[in-house]
Design a protein around this motif. Structure first.
Motif, PDB file in Angstrom:
ATOM      1  N   ARG A  10       0.833  -1.211   0.000  1.00  0.00           N
ATOM      2  CA  ARG A  10       0.000   0.000   0.000  1.00  0.00           C
ATOM      3  C   ARG A  10       0.864   1.255   0.000  1.00  0.00           C
ATOM      4  NH1 ARG A  10      -2.697  -2.998   3.950  1.00  0.00           N
ATOM      5  NH2 ARG A  10      -2.034  -1.581   5.609  1.00  0.00           N
ATOM      6  N   ARG A  11       1.987   1.202   0.725  1.00  0.00           N
ATOM      7  CA  ARG A  11       2.890   2.353   0.768  1.00  0.00           C
ATOM      8  C   ARG A  11       3.492   2.610  -0.607  1.00  0.00           C
ATOM      9  NH1 ARG A  11       6.064   0.500   4.223  1.00  0.00           N
ATOM     10  NH2 ARG A  11       4.972   1.297   6.046  1.00  0.00           N
ATOM     11  N   ARG A  12       3.873   1.553  -1.307  1.00  0.00           N
ATOM     12  CA  ARG A  12       4.434   1.723  -2.654  1.00  0.00           C
ATOM     13  C   ARG A  12       3.417   2.360  -3.594  1.00  0.00           C
ATOM     14  NH1 ARG A  12       7.202  -3.229  -1.461  1.00  0.00           N
ATOM     15  NH2 ARG A  12       5.431  -4.459  -2.171  1.00  0.00           N
ATOM     16  N   VAL A  13       2.191   1.861  -3.531  1.00  0.00           N
ATOM     17  CA  VAL A  13       1.137   2.413  -4.389  1.00  0.00           C
ATOM     18  C   VAL A  13       0.893   3.876  -4.041  1.00  0.00           C
ATOM     19  CG1 VAL A  13      -1.315   2.278  -4.972  1.00  0.00           C
ATOM     20  CG2 VAL A  13       0.034   0.179  -4.800  1.00  0.00           C
ATOM     21  N   ARG A  14       0.862   4.186  -2.748  1.00  0.00           N
ATOM     22  CA  ARG A  14       0.602   5.558  -2.311  1.00  0.00           C
ATOM     23  C   ARG A  14       1.728   6.495  -2.723  1.00  0.00           C
ATOM     24  NH1 ARG A  14       0.404   4.602   2.608  1.00  0.00           N
ATOM     25  NH2 ARG A  14       2.354   5.518   3.364  1.00  0.00           N
ATOM     26  N   ARG A  15       2.965   6.050  -2.572  1.00  0.00           N
ATOM     27  CA  ARG A  15       4.101   6.900  -2.936  1.00  0.00           C
ATOM     28  C   ARG A  15       4.089   7.219  -4.431  1.00  0.00           C
ATOM     29  NH1 ARG A  15       5.861   9.415   1.549  1.00  0.00           N
ATOM     30  NH2 ARG A  15       6.917   8.047   3.040  1.00  0.00           N
ATOM     31  N   VAL A  16       3.786   6.232  -5.256  1.00  0.00           N
ATOM     32  CA  VAL A  16       3.729   6.469  -6.696  1.00  0.00           C
ATOM     33  C   VAL A  16       2.589   7.433  -7.020  1.00  0.00           C
ATOM     34  CG1 VAL A  16       3.297   5.393  -8.943  1.00  0.00           C
ATOM     35  CG2 VAL A  16       4.795   4.260  -7.284  1.00  0.00           C
ATOM     36  N   LYS A  17       1.456   7.252  -6.380  1.00  0.00           N
ATOM     37  CA  LYS A  17       0.307   8.137  -6.625  1.00  0.00           C
ATOM     38  C   LYS A  17       0.623   9.564  -6.202  1.00  0.00           C
ATOM     39  CE  LYS A  17      -4.657   8.550  -5.752  1.00  0.00           C
ATOM     40  NZ  LYS A  17      -5.836   7.930  -5.059  1.00  0.00           N
ATOM     41  N   GLU A  18       1.285   9.722  -5.070  1.00  0.00           N
ATOM     42  CA  GLU A  18       1.632  11.053  -4.564  1.00  0.00           C
ATOM     43  C   GLU A  18       2.634  11.776  -5.465  1.00  0.00           C
ATOM     44  OE1 GLU A  18       1.070  10.117   0.254  1.00  0.00           O
ATOM     45  OE2 GLU A  18       3.069  10.114  -0.671  1.00  0.00           O
TER      46      GLU A  18
ATOM     47  N   GLY B 215      11.968   7.668 -11.158  1.00  0.00           N
ATOM     48  CA  GLY B 215      11.159   8.225 -10.083  1.00  0.00           C
ATOM     49  C   GLY B 215      10.196   7.199  -9.517  1.00  0.00           C
ATOM     50  N   THR B 216       9.607   6.391 -10.400  1.00  0.00           N
ATOM     51  CA  THR B 216       8.693   5.338  -9.957  1.00  0.00           C
ATOM     52  C   THR B 216       9.420   4.308  -9.109  1.00  0.00           C
ATOM     53  OG1 THR B 216       7.281   5.628 -11.913  1.00  0.00           O
ATOM     54  CG2 THR B 216       7.114   3.526 -10.741  1.00  0.00           C
ATOM     55  N   ALA B 217      10.608   3.914  -9.554  1.00  0.00           N
ATOM     56  CA  ALA B 217      11.403   2.956  -8.779  1.00  0.00           C
ATOM     57  C   ALA B 217      11.715   3.510  -7.397  1.00  0.00           C
ATOM     58  CB  ALA B 217      12.691   2.619  -9.531  1.00  0.00           C
ATOM     59  N   ALA B 218      12.073   4.797  -7.337  1.00  0.00           N
ATOM     60  CA  ALA B 218      12.385   5.426  -6.048  1.00  0.00           C
ATOM     61  C   ALA B 218      11.154   5.462  -5.143  1.00  0.00           C
ATOM     62  CB  ALA B 218      12.911   6.837  -6.276  1.00  0.00           C
ATOM     63  N   ALA B 219       9.991   5.774  -5.728  1.00  0.00           N
ATOM     64  CA  ALA B 219       8.760   5.831  -4.942  1.00  0.00           C
ATOM     65  C   ALA B 219       8.387   4.452  -4.416  1.00  0.00           C
ATOM     66  CB  ALA B 219       7.626   6.402  -5.792  1.00  0.00           C
ATOM     67  N   GLU B 220       8.559   3.435  -5.244  1.00  0.00           N
ATOM     68  CA  GLU B 220       8.222   2.077  -4.813  1.00  0.00           C
ATOM     69  C   GLU B 220       9.191   1.565  -3.761  1.00  0.00           C
ATOM     70  OE1 GLU B 220       5.875   0.333  -8.707  1.00  0.00           O
ATOM     71  OE2 GLU B 220       8.022  -0.090  -8.498  1.00  0.00           O
ATOM     72  N   GLN B 221      10.348   2.167  -3.680  1.00  0.00           N
ATOM     73  CA  GLN B 221      11.301   1.814  -2.626  1.00  0.00           C
ATOM     74  C   GLN B 221      11.004   2.561  -1.325  1.00  0.00           C
ATOM     75  OE1 GLN B 221      14.826   2.855  -4.760  1.00  0.00           O
ATOM     76  NE2 GLN B 221      14.888   0.946  -5.931  1.00  0.00           N
ATOM     77  N   GLY B 222       9.946   3.376  -1.333  1.00  0.00           N
ATOM     78  CA  GLY B 222       9.507   4.059  -0.122  1.00  0.00           C
ATOM     79  C   GLY B 222       9.907   5.513  -0.018  1.00  0.00           C
ATOM     80  N   ARG B 223      10.531   6.059  -1.047  1.00  0.00           N
ATOM     81  CA  ARG B 223      10.975   7.450  -0.988  1.00  0.00           C
ATOM     82  C   ARG B 223       9.855   8.391  -1.416  1.00  0.00           C
ATOM     83  NH1 ARG B 223      15.154   4.484  -3.217  1.00  0.00           N
ATOM     84  NH2 ARG B 223      17.083   4.434  -2.000  1.00  0.00           N
ATOM     85  N   ARG B 224       9.934   9.624  -0.913  1.00  0.00           N
ATOM     86  CA  ARG B 224       8.970  10.659  -1.300  1.00  0.00           C
ATOM     87  C   ARG B 224       9.449  11.303  -2.592  1.00  0.00           C
ATOM     88  NH1 ARG B 224       9.600  13.795   4.200  1.00  0.00           N
ATOM     89  NH2 ARG B 224      11.700  13.121   3.657  1.00  0.00           N
ATOM     90  N   VAL B 225       8.630  11.213  -3.610  1.00  0.00           N
ATOM     91  CA  VAL B 225       9.006  11.680  -4.943  1.00  0.00           C
ATOM     92  C   VAL B 225       7.943  12.645  -5.459  1.00  0.00           C
ATOM     93  CG1 VAL B 225       9.541  10.965  -7.320  1.00  0.00           C
ATOM     94  CG2 VAL B 225      10.170   9.484  -5.388  1.00  0.00           C
ATOM     95  N   LYS B 226       8.384  13.636  -6.203  1.00  0.00           N
ATOM     96  CA  LYS B 226       7.463  14.581  -6.829  1.00  0.00           C
ATOM     97  C   LYS B 226       7.903  14.845  -8.255  1.00  0.00           C
ATOM     98  CE  LYS B 226       4.446  17.973  -7.394  1.00  0.00           C
ATOM     99  NZ  LYS B 226       3.001  17.709  -7.561  1.00  0.00           N
TER     100      LYS B 226
END
Length: 264
Positions: free
Chosen positions: A65-73, A131-142
């Motif tokens: 869920r965190r990976r999905v949320r980070r990518v969405k954010e 960026g997607t890979a970074a977000a799925e690893q739990g990082r905050r990406v914009k």
């Protein structure tokens, strides 16, 4: 008979589990506890083993869920993944370099990344995919375009909220800045963008994509000294990838195109 070896369902227990999971915020366990209990009974698992199973399931579910949320954010304009990128189209890009970037270690070190090349050469694909890979690893990406970010900063400055916006961007692990050099910035916009870059310097990573070589960035930032300062901050300890001049999209389209013939 030991409860650990019982089969069947207990409606009261199921209801209690559901209510407790809702209160404790454990949707993963709520989803799988009953079916996992039935499996545990068939396999004659101990209470401790069953508990370990459901707790591990909840942890895995939260990670998903965190990976999905980070990518969405991150607000990517479209989905792009590294496995969908044909690295053979960039023979000057060593596979080891792309593999290293995919780990996100450069982000943890606050190192910048610059993707340079003509339109259609895969810059935005790589920018979004990394960026997607970074977000799925739990990082905050914009993700944002240069024009959109400058407009946001100008509006924030006019509303006397610039500090809040700059601080918000400073806290992001990876800022993906697309279309650098596509539009010419006025002095005020260029200076506001420079504030974001400076706030992140050597602390948090910026990955940017540009269709203009560094020698032409003065046309975007208008002030040659400001352009030089921006280039300096985005290249110091950074990774620079030249995607070339041959359109990746055009080659892909041509390869997939099947000529049609008409019968007479």
């Amino acid at each position: 008979m030991s409860p650990a070896t019982r089969t069947g369902t207990d409606p009261a227990a199921e209801a209690a589990i559901g209510a407790a999971c809702k209160t404790l915020g454990l949707p993963g366990i709520a989803e799988a506890a009953v079916s996992m209990a039935e499996t545990a009974a068939r396999q004659r698992m101990t209470y401790a083993a069953y508990l370990a199973e459901v707790l591990s399931y909840e942890c895995d579910s939260r990670d998903d869920r965190r990976r999905v949320r980070r990518v969405k954010e991150a607000k990517f304009p479209r989905a792009k993944r590294l496995e969908d990128f044909d690295a053979a189209q960039l023979p000057d890009l060593p596979p080891a370099t792309l593999a290293h970037l995919a780990t996100g270690a450069w982000i943890d070190k606050g190192e910048p990344l610059v993707l340079l090349g003509d339109s259609g050469t895969g810059k935005t694909h790589l920018l979004i995919a990394l960026g997607t890979a970074a977000a799925e690893q739990g990082r905050r990406v914009k993700y944002t375009t240069t024009a959109a970010l400058v407009n946001e900063l100008v509006e924030a400055a006019d509303s006397k909220e610039l500090s809040r916006v700059v601080n918000r961007y400073a806290k992001i692990d990876l800022l993906c800045l697309d279309e650098v050099g596509y539009v010419q910035l006025d002095t005020r916009g260029a200076e506001l963008l420079f504030q974001i870059i400076t706030a992140r310097e050597e602390r948090a990573s910026i990955a940017c994509a540009s269709n203009a070589p560094f020698s032409e960035w003065g046309q975007t930032f208008t002030d040659p000294r400001l352009a030089a300062a921006v280039v300096d901050r985005l290249t110091f300890r950074g990774h620079i990838i030249d995607t070339g001049t041959e359109s990746y999209r055009l080659k892909t389209t041509s390869r997939n195109h099947v000529p049609t013939t008409s019968s007479t």
